[in-house]
Design an enzyme around this catalytic site. Sequence first.
Site, PDB file in Angstrom:
ATOM      1  N   SER A  68      24.742  18.957   0.194  1.00  0.00           N
ATOM      2  CA  SER A  68      25.132  19.993  -1.033  1.00  0.00           C
ATOM      3  C   SER A  68      25.621  19.879  -2.314  1.00  0.00           C
ATOM      4  O   SER A  68      25.570  20.481  -3.249  1.00  0.00           O
ATOM      5  CB  SER A  68      25.292  21.357  -0.340  1.00  0.00           C
ATOM      6  OG  SER A  68      26.788  21.089   0.058  1.00  0.00           O
ATOM      7  N   LYS A  91      31.708  23.523  -1.804  1.00  0.00           N
ATOM      8  CA  LYS A  91      31.045  23.983  -3.099  1.00  0.00           C
ATOM      9  C   LYS A  91      31.770  23.945  -4.131  1.00  0.00           C
ATOM     10  O   LYS A  91      33.170  24.170  -4.236  1.00  0.00           O
ATOM     11  CB  LYS A  91      30.388  25.265  -2.631  1.00  0.00           C
ATOM     12  CG  LYS A  91      29.485  25.239  -1.418  1.00  0.00           C
ATOM     13  CD  LYS A  91      28.020  24.845  -1.537  1.00  0.00           C
ATOM     14  CE  LYS A  91      27.122  24.813  -0.456  1.00  0.00           C
ATOM     15  NZ  LYS A  91      27.438  24.105   0.669  1.00  0.00           N
TER      16      LYS A  91
END
Length: 162
Positions: free
Chosen positions: A80, A118
Amino acid sequence: MSALPRVAAFLDGYTGTGALSSSSAKLALRDQRLIRRFSTKVAAGAPTPTDDHLDDDCDLTDLLVRNPETTFIYTVAGDSMDLAGILDGDNVLVDRSLSPSSGDIVLAVLAGGEHTIKRLTVRNGVPELHPESSNPENKPLVAEGGELSLWGVVSAVVRRMR
């Protein structure tokens, strides 16, 4: 090479109360983790002449860690954050003493106890976690009502090349 000086330095750190001075223990182990550093910068573009001058020893902890007491290493699983240069199997250093700001890459703990890394964006006071991924299946996470906790800020990435 004799281990006697390291053992002596380690024992010197003993305070008699069952505790060891962390600074003495670090000094005892310091010479085992030093890497020779060249003072010459290396070009990542066109080659440049170097003078092959060894400058000093380099401790990677000193180089990468600002706050040893609040820094932890995590191994990354997943893709990710691949476009941010954080790949599956990399090790990231996460510093809990740094205050997360919009734009930082953070380690967050989701409501179910899952950990994720993230890019943090804060919009209208609401934290959003955005992947930076070549995989279109990775979607942003928007926290509403305490669904996540910002655990720390990613301060470095360590990757073995071979």
